[in-house]
Write an enzyme that holds these catalytic residues in place. Structure first.
Site, PDB file in Angstrom:
ATOM      1  N   HIS A 190       0.830  -1.216   0.000  1.00 25.28           N
ATOM      2  CA  HIS A 190       0.000   0.000   0.000  1.00 25.28           C
ATOM      3  C   HIS A 190       0.862   1.262   0.000  1.00 25.28           C
ATOM      4  O   HIS A 190       2.043   1.232   0.314  1.00 25.28           O
ATOM      5  CB  HIS A 190      -0.977   0.022   1.192  1.00 25.28           C
ATOM      6  CG  HIS A 190      -0.376  -0.333   2.520  1.00 25.28           C
ATOM      7  ND1 HIS A 190      -0.618  -1.545   3.136  1.00 25.28           N
ATOM      8  CD2 HIS A 190       0.453   0.350   3.339  1.00 25.28           C
ATOM      9  CE1 HIS A 190       0.049  -1.586   4.297  1.00 25.28           C
ATOM     10  NE2 HIS A 190       0.698  -0.444   4.437  1.00 25.28           N
ATOM     11  N   ARG A 202      -1.849  11.324   3.775  1.00 26.37           N
ATOM     12  CA  ARG A 202      -2.759  12.002   4.703  1.00 26.37           C
ATOM     13  C   ARG A 202      -3.809  12.805   3.936  1.00 26.37           C
ATOM     14  O   ARG A 202      -3.488  13.429   2.924  1.00 26.37           O
ATOM     15  CB  ARG A 202      -1.954  12.915   5.636  1.00 26.37           C
ATOM     16  CG  ARG A 202      -0.920  12.135   6.435  1.00 26.37           C
ATOM     17  CD  ARG A 202       0.046  13.024   7.216  1.00 26.37           C
ATOM     18  NE  ARG A 202       1.044  12.190   7.896  1.00 26.37           N
ATOM     19  CZ  ARG A 202       2.266  11.950   7.417  1.00 26.37           C
ATOM     20  NH1 ARG A 202       2.646  12.500   6.272  1.00 26.37           N
ATOM     21  NH2 ARG A 202       3.106  11.184   8.068  1.00 26.37           N
ATOM     22  N   GLU A 236      -3.704   3.600   1.640  1.00 21.95           N
ATOM     23  CA  GLU A 236      -4.040   3.714   3.062  1.00 21.95           C
ATOM     24  C   GLU A 236      -4.127   5.202   3.374  1.00 21.95           C
ATOM     25  O   GLU A 236      -3.120   5.909   3.381  1.00 21.95           O
ATOM     26  CB  GLU A 236      -2.965   3.049   3.941  1.00 21.95           C
ATOM     27  CG  GLU A 236      -3.249   3.200   5.421  1.00 21.95           C
ATOM     28  CD  GLU A 236      -2.175   2.591   6.336  1.00 21.95           C
ATOM     29  OE1 GLU A 236      -2.073   3.038   7.495  1.00 21.95           O
ATOM     30  OE2 GLU A 236      -1.434   1.685   5.895  1.00 21.95           O
ATOM     31  N   ASN A 254      -5.827  12.683  10.460  1.00 23.77           N
ATOM     32  CA  ASN A 254      -5.438  13.092  11.810  1.00 23.77           C
ATOM     33  C   ASN A 254      -6.491  14.073  12.318  1.00 23.77           C
ATOM     34  O   ASN A 254      -6.780  15.076  11.659  1.00 23.77           O
ATOM     35  CB  ASN A 254      -4.060  13.754  11.789  1.00 23.77           C
ATOM     36  CG  ASN A 254      -2.968  12.756  11.451  1.00 23.77           C
ATOM     37  OD1 ASN A 254      -2.773  11.762  12.137  1.00 23.77           O
ATOM     38  ND2 ASN A 254      -2.268  12.988  10.349  1.00 23.77           N
ATOM     39  N   HIS A 289       2.467  11.615  -8.714  1.00 26.06           N
ATOM     40  CA  HIS A 289       1.089  11.181  -8.859  1.00 26.06           C
ATOM     41  C   HIS A 289       0.951   9.693  -8.566  1.00 26.06           C
ATOM     42  O   HIS A 289       1.938   8.980  -8.472  1.00 26.06           O
ATOM     43  CB  HIS A 289       0.575  11.471 -10.279  1.00 26.06           C
ATOM     44  CG  HIS A 289       1.329  10.732 -11.360  1.00 26.06           C
ATOM     45  ND1 HIS A 289       2.205  11.361 -12.210  1.00 26.06           N
ATOM     46  CD2 HIS A 289       1.348   9.425 -11.731  1.00 26.06           C
ATOM     47  CE1 HIS A 289       2.727  10.471 -13.051  1.00 26.06           C
ATOM     48  NE2 HIS A 289       2.222   9.283 -12.772  1.00 26.06           N
ATOM     49  N   GLU A 310      -3.008   9.963 -12.479  1.00 26.60           N
ATOM     50  CA  GLU A 310      -2.952   9.804 -13.922  1.00 26.60           C
ATOM     51  C   GLU A 310      -3.858   8.631 -14.285  1.00 26.60           C
ATOM     52  O   GLU A 310      -3.805   7.583 -13.652  1.00 26.60           O
ATOM     53  CB  GLU A 310      -1.516   9.498 -14.374  1.00 26.60           C
ATOM     54  CG  GLU A 310      -1.391   9.325 -15.881  1.00 26.60           C
ATOM     55  CD  GLU A 310       0.020   8.990 -16.348  1.00 26.60           C
ATOM     56  OE1 GLU A 310       0.234   9.003 -17.572  1.00 26.60           O
ATOM     57  OE2 GLU A 310       0.896   8.718 -15.500  1.00 26.60           O
ATOM     58  N   GLN A 351       0.703   2.803 -10.458  1.00 30.65           N
ATOM     59  CA  GLN A 351       1.942   3.585 -10.353  1.00 30.65           C
ATOM     60  C   GLN A 351       1.949   4.480  -9.128  1.00 30.65           C
ATOM     61  O   GLN A 351       0.910   5.002  -8.718  1.00 30.65           O
ATOM     62  CB  GLN A 351       2.093   4.541 -11.550  1.00 30.65           C
ATOM     63  CG  GLN A 351       2.504   3.955 -12.846  1.00 30.65           C
ATOM     64  CD  GLN A 351       2.519   5.022 -13.948  1.00 30.65           C
ATOM     65  OE1 GLN A 351       2.378   6.221 -13.699  1.00 30.65           O
ATOM     66  NE2 GLN A 351       2.672   4.579 -15.176  1.00 30.65           N
ATOM     67  N   ARG A 400       9.611  12.218  -7.665  1.00 28.82           N
ATOM     68  CA  ARG A 400      10.716  12.904  -8.343  1.00 28.82           C
ATOM     69  C   ARG A 400      11.998  12.725  -7.544  1.00 28.82           C
ATOM     70  O   ARG A 400      11.985  12.792  -6.313  1.00 28.82           O
ATOM     71  CB  ARG A 400      10.391  14.389  -8.520  1.00 28.82           C
ATOM     72  CG  ARG A 400       9.172  14.604  -9.408  1.00 28.82           C
ATOM     73  CD  ARG A 400       8.833  16.073  -9.615  1.00 28.82           C
ATOM     74  NE  ARG A 400       7.660  16.188 -10.484  1.00 28.82           N
ATOM     75  CZ  ARG A 400       6.405  16.320 -10.046  1.00 28.82           C
ATOM     76  NH1 ARG A 400       6.173  16.343  -8.735  1.00 28.82           N
ATOM     77  NH2 ARG A 400       5.409  16.414 -10.899  1.00 28.82           N
ATOM     78  N   GLU A 421       7.444   4.881 -10.363  1.00 32.20           N
ATOM     79  CA  GLU A 421       7.921   5.690 -11.490  1.00 32.20           C
ATOM     80  C   GLU A 421       8.789   6.803 -10.926  1.00 32.20           C
ATOM     81  O   GLU A 421       8.291   7.697 -10.238  1.00 32.20           O
ATOM     82  CB  GLU A 421       6.733   6.284 -12.265  1.00 32.20           C
ATOM     83  CG  GLU A 421       7.172   7.199 -13.388  1.00 32.20           C
ATOM     84  CD  GLU A 421       6.015   7.839 -14.151  1.00 32.20           C
ATOM     85  OE1 GLU A 421       6.266   8.833 -14.843  1.00 32.20           O
ATOM     86  OE2 GLU A 421       4.871   7.347 -14.051  1.00 32.20           O
ATOM     87  N   ASN A 469      14.047  15.446 -13.441  1.00 34.05           N
ATOM     88  CA  ASN A 469      13.963  16.645 -14.280  1.00 34.05           C
ATOM     89  C   ASN A 469      15.361  17.232 -14.408  1.00 34.05           C
ATOM     90  O   ASN A 469      16.015  17.504 -13.389  1.00 34.05           O
ATOM     91  CB  ASN A 469      13.011  17.662 -13.651  1.00 34.05           C
ATOM     92  CG  ASN A 469      11.573  17.182 -13.680  1.00 34.05           C
ATOM     93  OD1 ASN A 469      11.029  16.918 -14.737  1.00 34.05           O
ATOM     94  ND2 ASN A 469      10.967  17.030 -12.512  1.00 34.05           N
ATOM     95  N   PRO A 512       9.212  -6.003  15.771  1.00 30.81           N
ATOM     96  CA  PRO A 512       7.754  -5.890  15.842  1.00 30.81           C
ATOM     97  C   PRO A 512       7.306  -4.495  16.294  1.00 30.81           C
ATOM     98  O   PRO A 512       7.985  -3.850  17.094  1.00 30.81           O
ATOM     99  CB  PRO A 512       7.357  -6.949  16.866  1.00 30.81           C
ATOM    100  CG  PRO A 512       8.599  -7.269  17.625  1.00 30.81           C
ATOM    101  CD  PRO A 512       9.782  -6.822  16.842  1.00 30.81           C
ATOM    102  N   VAL A 570       8.522   1.151   3.819  1.00 28.67           N
ATOM    103  CA  VAL A 570       8.400   0.255   4.969  1.00 28.67           C
ATOM    104  C   VAL A 570       8.315  -1.168   4.431  1.00 28.67           C
ATOM    105  O   VAL A 570       7.501  -1.459   3.556  1.00 28.67           O
ATOM    106  CB  VAL A 570       7.136   0.563   5.803  1.00 28.67           C
ATOM    107  CG1 VAL A 570       7.015  -0.404   6.977  1.00 28.67           C
ATOM    108  CG2 VAL A 570       7.174   1.987   6.320  1.00 28.67           C
TER     109      VAL A 570
END
Length: 290
Positions: free
Chosen positions: A24, A28, A75, A79, A93, A141, A154, A158, A205, A209, A255, A275
């Site tokens: 995932h 936020r 996910e 908050n 994106h 996209e 995707q 950057r 991706e 630049n 854990p 993660v």
């Protein structure tokens, strides 16, 4: 030093043998219900599960195009009391593959969605794409593609040094480059990295630049989670790779208190967080919540 080299060589083979997939992306949002409504009605995602953690003052919602056991999902984190975030200049994106971009855009427009690029072929190519902004300003996209096992396909970020980033993701995470595109006329290069071909799975991706070496991270996008059969071994690999290429471990393998799911988390050389989550722990956590 010569003594240690063979150990590292063997250790560095581990990510390629490990059982890995994108689990995932965590980010936020300012209003959980508003985003759930947008993703389900406009994108056709399903709400897979929701949890509220009042003692920590946050709520989560997991959405995707199929069960978490087999699909990449988002996910969302809300908050309590925080209604907006800074996306920064580094996050690019997410992408959704669909059989008919024009139809999807029509539906999104009818629901009041913000279309930032009308559907049509990419410059100098034939793939039909469009861009849409969600209520928090995250860009999606839309890519026209025949039937795919993974529509959520995707995560674009950057980076300041593409060669270094590719090496990092190959060595630390066992990914392979599935496509490279250089567009000197538009002054950018992109590399697609993942665990299978682009149309089969989710890819990362990475966009470079020309001449831009740093981006702002903001506080909106958090991380991607990837599965592993052994967080301890995977953590050792990351430790070796960060010493060579940059980045750092932000949480040592072990854990999570209270949940007992084993993870290791780290930053890449640009500060993007990944993660690694224990495969068995992840599945048992899912089944506990059913």
């Amino acid at each position: 030093m010569a003594e240690a080299a063979p150990v590292n060589a063997e250790l560095l083979e581990w990510p390629k043998k490990d059982k890995r997939r994108f689990l995932h992306a965590v980010y936020r949002v300012g209003d959980l219900d508003r985003t759930i409504k947008f993703y389900t009605e406009c994108f056709g995602m399903k709400l897979l599960r929701k949890r509220d953690v009042p003692e920590e003052k946050y709520s989560n919602a997991f959405l995707g195009f199929g069960p978490e056991e087999s699909h990449f999902v988002v996910e969302l984190t809300y908050n309590y009391g925080v209604t907006s975030y800074d996306i920064g200049t580094g996050f690019g994106h997410f992408a959704i593959a669909t059989e008919d971009v024009y139809k999807m855009v029509e539906n999104i427009r009818a629901k009041g969605g913000n279309i930032t690029r009308e559907p049509g072929p990419v410059k100098g190519g034939s793939t039909v794409i469009a861009f849409v902004k969600d209520p928090d300003g995250y860009i999606f996209e839309l890519i026209q593609r025949g039937g795919t096992p993974e529509p959520l396909c995707q995560v674009m970020l950057r980076v300041g040094d593409l060669e270094r980033s590719i090496k990092f993701y190959e060595k630390a995470l066992g990914m392979k480059v599935v496509k490279m595109t250089d567009k000197p006329e538009y002054k950018y290069t992109i590399a697609m990295l993942g665990y299978a071909e682009e149309h089969e799975t989710t890819v990362l991706e990475l966009t470079y630049n020309y001449g831009v070496t740093e981006y702002t991270k903001g506080n909106a996008y958090a991380q991607v989670a990837i599965s592993t059969d052994d967080v301890y071994k995977s953590g050792e690999v990351v430790n070796v790779v960060t010493q060579e290429l940059g980045g750092k471990i932000t949480r040592q393998a072990g854990p999570i208190p209270g949940i007992n799911t084993k993870i290791v988390s780290f930053l890449d050389p640009d500060g993007w967080k990944t993660v690694l989550v224990d495969n068995e722990d992840f599945l048992s956590e899912l089944h506990k919540q059913e």
